[in-house]
Design an enzyme around this catalytic site. Structure first.
Site, PDB file in Angstrom:
ATOM      1  N   GLY A   1      -6.067  -2.311   0.122  1.00 51.78           N
ATOM      2  CA  GLY A   1      -5.415  -1.000  -0.049  1.00 51.78           C
ATOM      3  C   GLY A   1      -4.133  -0.987  -0.854  1.00 51.78           C
ATOM      4  O   GLY A   1      -3.585   0.077  -1.125  1.00 51.78           O
TER       5      GLY A   1
ATOM      6  N   GLU B   1      -3.914 -18.240 -20.445  1.00 48.17           N
ATOM      7  CA  GLU B   1      -4.213 -19.213 -19.397  1.00 48.17           C
ATOM      8  C   GLU B   1      -5.018 -20.348 -20.022  1.00 48.17           C
ATOM      9  O   GLU B   1      -6.181 -20.171 -20.373  1.00 48.17           O
ATOM     10  CB  GLU B   1      -5.022 -18.560 -18.277  1.00 48.17           C
ATOM     11  CG  GLU B   1      -5.312 -19.536 -17.146  1.00 48.17           C
ATOM     12  CD  GLU B   1      -6.408 -19.066 -16.192  1.00 48.17           C
ATOM     13  OE1 GLU B   1      -6.420 -19.521 -15.050  1.00 48.17           O
ATOM     14  OE2 GLU B   1      -7.263 -18.244 -16.589  1.00 48.17           O
TER      15      GLU B   1
ATOM     16  N   ASP C   1      -6.495 -13.987 -19.463  1.00 48.96           N
ATOM     17  CA  ASP C   1      -7.270 -14.786 -18.521  1.00 48.96           C
ATOM     18  C   ASP C   1      -8.188 -15.752 -19.271  1.00 48.96           C
ATOM     19  O   ASP C   1      -8.704 -15.422 -20.342  1.00 48.96           O
ATOM     20  CB  ASP C   1      -8.101 -13.809 -17.680  1.00 48.96           C
ATOM     21  CG  ASP C   1      -8.816 -14.513 -16.547  1.00 48.96           C
ATOM     22  OD1 ASP C   1      -8.145 -15.201 -15.767  1.00 48.96           O
ATOM     23  OD2 ASP C   1     -10.049 -14.366 -16.452  1.00 48.96           O
TER      24      ASP C   1
ATOM     25  N   ASN D   1       0.848  -1.193   0.000  1.00 53.84           N
ATOM     26  CA  ASN D   1       0.000   0.000   0.000  1.00 53.84           C
ATOM     27  C   ASN D   1       0.885   1.245   0.000  1.00 53.84           C
ATOM     28  O   ASN D   1       1.343   1.700   1.038  1.00 53.84           O
ATOM     29  CB  ASN D   1      -0.909  -0.021   1.226  1.00 53.84           C
ATOM     30  CG  ASN D   1      -1.970   1.065   1.171  1.00 53.84           C
ATOM     31  OD1 ASN D   1      -1.986   1.895   0.251  1.00 53.84           O
ATOM     32  ND2 ASN D   1      -2.867   1.068   2.141  1.00 53.84           N
TER      33      ASN D   1
HETATM   34 CA    CA Z   1      -3.754   2.414  -1.285  1.00 58.28          CA
END
Ligand code: CA
Length: 617
Positions: A160, A356, A327, A135
């Site tokens: 975060g 993938e 993906d 973060n």
């Molecule tokens: Ca953040």
């Protein structure tokens, strides 16, 4: 007063007219692109009732497409002769007072863009989940524009982590010896819950505000490049989030696959080439939804396909990317995804895209690699340069816990995996990995046994292909997938301000963490300059007593790798390897910097240990 009134009226009229177009996508483009037949998605109230025109002889409207939704207009442009700059798109309809125009920009392309080189077997890819890595900016943990707010206590919540967190730890990644970052998706995922994984994209042209901005993403790539680190974007073609702005106001019924009730994919990808498969099974695999909140995009609709092609090229060009990871590649419409892949590779011939393809036998994986002879059996070519070696993953996660040798247990699993390389058109362009963000963590499988970790990392760092690590394992991180995905996606220690254990630094790491990190870093930094590992040939020998011996060699160099998966010390006769040992009489084990005499009749190696021997004459 009159004058001001006039200005006010003009201003009001202008802003109302500007609002008639709420979005144009792509938001801008470039000149001198191979992709010079552009299709603009123009979104606005009743926009389909307008007639678009362009007064620029170098930009030709080649088509205007309307759908059953009057909020959309698709404008096809030939910009092959266009100059850098801004041009006007005029919109008119009966009654001149309604007429208005919007500006569209064509930018200058950077000189070497076309020749960008994708990631390859000289690289080591570091896979991280941005919400869980670091973060770097606590002010963006929640955003007023997005529903889900930060809550670090929730295993499936937003914690975060962000782009600034990655930027702050580029030196850590460099020190580790990784040369490319694959971050799971960073685009806006504005689902109300469980949005941190990023695979339910809601705005394909915007970085999620909880990660940063488009500019910051571009900045990350620039800073990473300066440190010799490439950036691979995780791209999702198969589905979007149910809160995606286009999904909420579908241009056309067939933009996504729709069913009377929710229809999940059966996930049986073998139906895509199985000559015995029922039509309904094949259809439901491809068209069924990956999850309730992930509507399945219809790549056989040309509007959808064009949108996805342009969006991917836009990000590569805008952010200066070095690769894409796609993906759920094999869940897409087969023909559509091949066209998508080809369009990107036509734009950037030296680029790399890894798909993938989560399957458990080599023929099935090979089917999806470009120019596969398996695919050619039914005239299919995906144009996908790189696939993931899931069968090697299966072997790694089983064999290092198998200490009693039998016909098909232990190192023979690795041997058998590479024995089938003839099925692949390019086995050196495969991602080689022990784990990723969807699988059990290897240190959990190895029950915290660092010796097993060392064997697994030594293997993936020295065999053909492109090694890929998963964040945290290099410091011994564990977590059991049986307790949910949150357990394998824990926060990296040291990524948050109040973390007591900072595993990003030598001094902050525990002794055990340093043992993991130092081993990995030494091996990978050696690999970085070892061309023979990047592109050399392989000769391997049938494992005996759970000891696997293979050589990587080219005209100049040869490396002998010995992986002793047996818990007991083993003595191996060297004359068996005469065809590779040739005139080499000694070597240096690069893991311990120990000189080894290879002129003797045999070599002794401790239990659960590997040797990586640079051969010397
Ligand atoms: Ca953040």
């Amino acid at each position: 007063m009159k004058k001001y009134l006039l200005i006010a009226v003009l201003f009001l009229t202008f802003s109302l007219q500007a609002q008639k177009v709420k979005k144009i996508e792509p938001p801008f483009w470039w000149t001198n692109m191979n992709h010079n037949q552009l299709e603009l998605l123009i979104y606005g109230d009743d926009i389909a009732s307008y007639k678009p025109s362009i007064e620029n002889k170098n930009i030709i409207i080649t088509g205007v497409k309307k759908t059953e939704n009057s909020h959309y207009l698709f404008l096809d442009l030939d910009i092959s002769k266009a100059q850098v700059g801004t041009f006007k798109i005029n919109f008119s309809k009966k009654g001149k007072k309604n007429n208005f125009s919007v500006n569209y920009k064509l930018k200058q392309r950077s000189k070497n863009s076309k020749f960008r080189k994708g990631f390859n077997s000289s690289d080591v890819v570091y896979l991280l989940m941005p919400d869980r890595f670091a973060n770097g900016d606590v002010t963006n943990d929640s955003s007023k524009y997005t529903f889900e707010k930060a809550n670090r206590k929730l295993k499936g919540g937003r914690h975060g982590g962000d782009i600034q967190g990655i930027i702050n730890h580029l030196d850590y990644i460099k020190q580790l010896g990784a040369t490319a970052i694959w971050s799971t998706p960073l685009l806006e995922d504005n689902q109300s819950v469980y949005s941190y994984h990023g695979y339910a994209i809601t705005n394909p042209y915007k970085i999620d505000p909880r990660y940063g901005t488009n500019e910051l993403y571009k900045n990350l790539v620039e800073k990473a490049h300066k440190k010799g680190i490439k950036l691979i974007m995780d791209y999702v073609t198969n589905h979007w989030g149910s809160n995606n702005w286009i999904i909420k106001d579908l241009p056309t019924y067939s933009w996504i696959h729709q069913f009377p009730n929710f229809q999940r994919s059966n996930y049986r990808m073998s139906t895509q080439f199985d000559s015995h498969a029922s039509k309904i099974d094949a259809k439901l695999c491809m068209d069924g939804w990956f999850d309730k909140t992930m509507p399945d995009l219809n790549q056989s609709n040309p509007l959808v396909l064009k949108y996805l092609i342009q969006n991917a090229i836009w990000w590569i060009e805008y952010a200066n990317l070095d690769g894409l990871r796609v993906d759920t590649y094999s869940y897409n419409n087969k023909e559509g995804i091949a066209k998508w892949t080809k369009a990107i590779m036509d734009e950037y011939p030296n680029f790399n895209i890894v798909g993938e393809v989560w399957m458990h036998n080599q023929a099935a994986i090979s089917y999806w690699q470009k120019d596969s002879k398996i695919g050619a059996i039914e005239s299919y070519n995906s144009y996908l340069p790189s696939v993931m070696d899931f069968t090697l993953h299966d072997a790694i996660t089983a064999m290092f816990n198998q200490e009693n040798t039998s016909w098909d247990n232990g190192m023979i699993k690795a041997y058998n995996n590479f024995a089938n390389d003839y099925l692949y058109p390019n086995s050196n362009n495969m991602l080689v990995f022990a784990e990723n963000h969807d699988t059990q963590r290897i240190n959990e499988i190895f029950n915290g046994d660092i010796n097993k970790y060392k064997l697994a990392i030594t293997l993936i760092a020295t065999v053909r292909g492109i090694p890929q690590l998963y964040y945290g394992s290099e410091i011994g991180m564990r977590g059991n997938k049986n307790n949910g995905d949150g357990a394998i996606r824990k926060d990296f220690p040291g990524g948050w301000q109040k973390d007591t254990n900072d595993a990003f630094t030598n001094l902050g790491r525990t002794t055990k963490q340093n043992e993991y990190f130092n081993f990995t870093s030494k091996l990978l930094n050696w690999r970085k300059t070892s061309e023979v590992i990047h592109t050399g040939k392989t000769t391997h020998y049938i494992p005996e007593n759970n000891v696997y011996v293979y050589f990587r060699y080219n005209e100049k160099k040869s490396v002998m790798i010995v992986i002793n998966n047996n818990p007991k010390e083993q003595t191996i006769p060297l004359n068996r390897f005469a065809e590779n040992l040739k005139k080499y009489t000694s070597g240096i084990d690069i893991l311990t910097d120990t000189k080894l005499d290879l002129s003797k009749s045999d070599l002794t190696i401790s239990g659960k240990t590997a040797l990586v021997i640079e051969l010397k004459k």
